[in-house]
Design a protein around this motif. Structure first.
Motif, PDB file in Angstrom:
ATOM      1  N   ALA A 176      28.093 -28.197 -43.823  1.00 24.07           N
ATOM      2  CA  ALA A 176      29.540 -28.450 -43.783  1.00 24.07           C
ATOM      3  C   ALA A 176      30.087 -28.224 -42.379  1.00 24.07           C
ATOM      4  N   ASP A 177      29.546 -27.224 -41.681  1.00 24.98           N
ATOM      5  CA  ASP A 177      29.995 -26.952 -40.311  1.00 24.98           C
ATOM      6  C   ASP A 177      29.751 -28.170 -39.423  1.00 24.98           C
ATOM      7  N   SER A 178      28.541 -28.751 -39.531  1.00 23.46           N
ATOM      8  CA  SER A 178      28.202 -29.911 -38.702  1.00 23.46           C
ATOM      9  C   SER A 178      29.114 -31.092 -39.006  1.00 23.46           C
ATOM     10  N   SER A 179      29.370 -31.333 -40.293  1.00 24.78           N
ATOM     11  CA  SER A 179      30.247 -32.444 -40.670  1.00 24.78           C
ATOM     12  C   SER A 179      31.674 -32.201 -40.203  1.00 24.78           C
ATOM     13  N   LEU A 180      32.112 -30.945 -40.282  1.00 25.26           N
ATOM     14  CA  LEU A 180      33.464 -30.603 -39.856  1.00 25.26           C
ATOM     15  C   LEU A 180      33.627 -30.805 -38.352  1.00 25.26           C
ATOM     16  N   ILE A 181      32.640 -30.362 -37.589  1.00 22.06           N
ATOM     17  CA  ILE A 181      32.695 -30.549 -36.133  1.00 22.06           C
ATOM     18  C   ILE A 181      32.759 -32.040 -35.798  1.00 22.06           C
ATOM     19  N   ALA A 182      31.914 -32.827 -36.476  1.00 22.85           N
ATOM     20  CA  ALA A 182      31.911 -34.272 -36.230  1.00 22.85           C
ATOM     21  C   ALA A 182      33.264 -34.895 -36.573  1.00 22.85           C
ATOM     22  N   ALA A 183      33.876 -34.427 -37.663  1.00 23.04           N
ATOM     23  CA  ALA A 183      35.179 -34.966 -38.069  1.00 23.04           C
ATOM     24  C   ALA A 183      36.249 -34.640 -37.036  1.00 23.04           C
ATOM     25  N   HIS A 184      36.245 -33.424 -36.533  1.00 23.36           N
ATOM     26  CA  HIS A 184      37.222 -33.053 -35.498  1.00 23.36           C
ATOM     27  C   HIS A 184      37.020 -33.884 -34.238  1.00 23.36           C
ATOM     28  N   LEU A 185      35.755 -34.092 -33.861  1.00 25.82           N
ATOM     29  CA  LEU A 185      35.481 -34.872 -32.659  1.00 25.82           C
ATOM     30  C   LEU A 185      35.904 -36.324 -32.839  1.00 25.82           C
ATOM     31  N   GLN A 186      35.731 -36.845 -34.060  1.00 21.39           N
ATOM     32  CA  GLN A 186      36.138 -38.218 -34.335  1.00 21.39           C
ATOM     33  C   GLN A 186      37.641 -38.388 -34.114  1.00 21.39           C
ATOM     34  N   ARG A 187      38.387 -37.338 -34.415  1.00 20.49           N
ATOM     35  CA  ARG A 187      39.844 -37.377 -34.222  1.00 20.49           C
ATOM     36  C   ARG A 187      40.252 -36.882 -32.836  1.00 20.49           C
ATOM     37  N   ALA A 196      35.498 -24.666 -35.057  1.00 21.76           N
ATOM     38  CA  ALA A 196      34.396 -24.860 -36.007  1.00 21.76           C
ATOM     39  C   ALA A 196      33.057 -24.488 -35.370  1.00 21.76           C
ATOM     40  N   ILE A 197      32.899 -24.771 -34.084  1.00 23.68           N
ATOM     41  CA  ILE A 197      31.660 -24.412 -33.382  1.00 23.68           C
ATOM     42  C   ILE A 197      31.523 -22.892 -33.303  1.00 23.68           C
ATOM     43  N   ASP A 198      32.642 -22.191 -33.115  1.00 24.62           N
ATOM     44  CA  ASP A 198      32.595 -20.725 -33.092  1.00 24.62           C
ATOM     45  C   ASP A 198      32.031 -20.184 -34.404  1.00 24.62           C
ATOM     46  N   ARG A 199      32.457 -20.761 -35.518  1.00 29.41           N
ATOM     47  CA  ARG A 199      31.944 -20.315 -36.823  1.00 29.41           C
ATOM     48  C   ARG A 199      30.459 -20.663 -36.947  1.00 29.41           C
ATOM     49  N   LEU A 200      30.080 -21.846 -36.496  1.00 25.92           N
ATOM     50  CA  LEU A 200      28.669 -22.225 -36.529  1.00 25.92           C
ATOM     51  C   LEU A 200      27.830 -21.233 -35.728  1.00 25.92           C
ATOM     52  N   GLU A 201      28.333 -20.802 -34.580  1.00 28.80           N
ATOM     53  CA  GLU A 201      27.592 -19.842 -33.754  1.00 28.80           C
ATOM     54  C   GLU A 201      27.453 -18.499 -34.468  1.00 28.80           C
ATOM     55  N   ARG A 202      28.486 -18.083 -35.200  1.00 28.92           N
ATOM     56  CA  ARG A 202      28.381 -16.823 -35.952  1.00 28.92           C
ATOM     57  C   ARG A 202      27.301 -16.912 -37.025  1.00 28.92           C
ATOM     58  N   LYS A 203      27.142 -18.092 -37.592  1.00 30.41           N
ATOM     59  CA  LYS A 203      26.114 -18.282 -38.620  1.00 30.41           C
ATOM     60  C   LYS A 203      24.708 -18.385 -38.028  1.00 30.41           C
ATOM     61  N   GLN A 207      20.523 -19.736 -32.186  1.00 34.40           N
ATOM     62  CA  GLN A 207      20.240 -21.162 -32.002  1.00 34.40           C
ATOM     63  C   GLN A 207      20.935 -21.728 -30.768  1.00 34.40           C
ATOM     64  N   ALA A 208      20.321 -22.756 -30.212  1.00 36.44           N
ATOM     65  CA  ALA A 208      20.887 -23.434 -29.041  1.00 36.44           C
ATOM     66  C   ALA A 208      22.014 -24.392 -29.411  1.00 36.44           C
ATOM     67  N   LEU A 209      21.975 -24.909 -30.643  1.00 33.12           N
ATOM     68  CA  LEU A 209      22.881 -25.991 -31.034  1.00 33.12           C
ATOM     69  C   LEU A 209      24.361 -25.683 -30.811  1.00 33.12           C
ATOM     70  N   PRO A 210      24.892 -24.505 -31.219  1.00 28.23           N
ATOM     71  CA  PRO A 210      26.333 -24.285 -31.012  1.00 28.23           C
ATOM     72  C   PRO A 210      26.743 -24.391 -29.541  1.00 28.23           C
ATOM     73  N   HIS A 211      25.920 -23.849 -28.645  1.00 34.13           N
ATOM     74  CA  HIS A 211      26.247 -23.925 -27.214  1.00 34.13           C
ATOM     75  C   HIS A 211      26.196 -25.368 -26.726  1.00 34.13           C
ATOM     76  N   HIS A 212      25.211 -26.108 -27.224  1.00 32.72           N
ATOM     77  CA  HIS A 212      25.107 -27.512 -26.831  1.00 32.72           C
ATOM     78  C   HIS A 212      26.345 -28.297 -27.293  1.00 32.72           C
ATOM     79  N   LEU A 213      26.752 -28.065 -28.521  1.00 28.55           N
ATOM     80  CA  LEU A 213      27.934 -28.760 -29.040  1.00 28.55           C
ATOM     81  C   LEU A 213      29.181 -28.385 -28.253  1.00 28.55           C
ATOM     82  N   ARG A 214      29.283 -27.108 -27.887  1.00 24.60           N
ATOM     83  CA  ARG A 214      30.431 -26.669 -27.093  1.00 24.60           C
ATOM     84  C   ARG A 214      30.427 -27.381 -25.739  1.00 24.60           C
ATOM     85  N   GLY A 215      29.251 -27.547 -25.174  1.00 27.78           N
ATOM     86  CA  GLY A 215      29.149 -28.286 -23.915  1.00 27.78           C
ATOM     87  C   GLY A 215      29.575 -29.730 -24.079  1.00 27.78           C
TER      88      GLY A 215
END
Length: 393
Positions: A176-187, A196-203, A207-215
């Motif tokens: 759900a986090d990944s879909s939510l991030i994608a939805a926000h980016l789409q808008r 949403a990325i902050d919450r993903l990082e807490r989970k 992992q490298a993914l949250p930092h990559h998405l933030r970038g």
């Protein structure tokens, strides 16, 4: 790989669970020589290729397995999964028909049917399939997430984002986090995406993914310095994470530092020899830097030697030969593409207009054809699989 076939099968299964795809593939190739049509051997061979993202090979093995054992639900489900991920939803629904006709269809079959309907642009039918899963399994977060995504497809953004936000709060998983991030980016709601990325990082703090998405968000905000910092942090979590290295290499090129970009890609290849995407990106970069054709050919050839099942690198080599007007070498390389990927879809063998014409996403020199895992559905990407670090925005 001597031993009793059952022992070898169990060994291949354990090796697959350890995600040692090369080892599992070697064991199964030995078994397939003695029993090329055995349904269980082909099923497991297909599962290995599917897990490794080699979709055409997976479909070849799984189709053969299903022909020998048409009532095997596991094989049918795996074949449908490979077909959905391959971007052929109508065929996937055909494969799923016997399972969907049951009084109580399996949840996985319904989820795949929903994904197929999403690809076909029919969110209402997709929602019906996901609701059926939710009714049978109220705690199934994947079905709730998929149902919210049908609202996105229908343009009901506010409702979808609200649903995804609730699911992400309740679920320890990250779909759900990944879909939510994608939805926000789409808008282009960057603040919402960063939250949403902050919450993903807490989970997933390791992992490298949250930092990559933030970038990625920082790049969209034109904050190049912030993006660099985030991509560097991603590599700090996982030095082998290719998407972050690729973004940093692209920034290096943009800043007029191609040697720094070259070094980044070579570092990935040193830690993961033959890494297909890093090889293609480096081949493209070296071509644009004016490297001799022999160097780029050797680079692609070494990757093919180390990763013989990867078709994209072979197609790049074909196109490089065509670019340099070596048709006989191109034909020989094209024949080898067929040998190693008899189910490959959409291979194009076409010369580029100039060196590096395929550049843009670092796809590789000399006009690369299909990429492994092409046509993945959004649901497949939600899982955050970081095999070789190949996924990312």
């Amino acid at each position: 790989h001597g031993g009793h076939p059952i022992t070898l099968l169990m060994s291949a299964l354990v090796t697959l669970e350890q995600r040692d795809f090369k080892g599992a593939r070697e064991i199964l190739q030995a078994l397939l020589k003695g029993a090329p049509d055995h349904p269980l051997v082909n099923q497991l061979a297909g599962a290995v290729e599917l897990a490794d993202g080699a979709l055409p090979q997976a479909r070849t093995h799984l189709t053969k397995a299903l022909q020998s054992a048409p009532n095997d639900a596991v094989t049918r489900t795996l074949l449908a999964q490979a077909t959905v991920r391959g971007g052929e939803p109508a065929k996937a629904l055909e494969v799923l028909t016997p399972l969907l006709a049951q009084a109580n269809p399996p949840a996985r079959a319904l989820m795949l049917a929903g994904e197929a309907y999403m690809q076909l642009g029919n969110p209402d039918k997709a929602a019906a399939a996901f609701k059926q899963v939710g009714a049978a399994e109220p705690g199934n977060m994947a079905s709730r997430t998929a149902l919210a995504r049908t609202k996105l497809q229908k343009g009901e953004f506010d409702a979808a984002i609200a649903d995804l936000d609730k699911i992400a709060d309740a679920d320890t998983g990250t779909g759900a986090d990944s879909s939510l991030i994608a939805a926000h980016l789409q808008r282009r709601d960057f603040a919402g995406a960063l939250k949403a990325i902050d919450r993903l990082e807490r989970k997933s703090p390791t992992q490298a993914l949250p930092h990559h998405l933030r970038g990625f968000v920082r790049l969209a905000q034109k904050d190049t310095a912030g993006a660099r910092t985030s991509f560097e942090q991603a590599l700090g979590k996982d030095a082998k994470y290719f998407p972050a290295a690729a973004q940093l290499a692209a920034l290096d090129v943009r800043d007029g530092k191609p040697d720094a970009a070259k070094q980044r890609l070579e570092t990935i290849l040193k830690s993961q020899p033959g890494h297909p995407h890093a090889t293609l990106a480096l081949a493209d970069l070296r071509t644009r830097m004016g490297a001799p054709t022999s160097e780029v050919t050797a680079l692609l050839g070494e990757s093919i030697r180390l990763q013989p099942g990867d078709t994209a690198t072979r197609v790049a080599l074909v196109n490089l030969h065509l670019l340099n007007k070596h048709p006989e070498a191109a034909l020989a390389a094209a024949d080898r593409v067929g040998e190693h990927d008899d189910g490959v879809q959409g291979v194009r063998v076409a010369p580029c207009e100039r060196p590096g014409a395929a550049t843009g996403g670092g796809s590789g020199g000399a006009g690369v054809g299909p990429r492994r895992g092409q046509g993945r559905s959004a649901h497949d990407q939600d899982g955050g699989d970081q095999r070789h670090g190949e996924r990312g925005p």
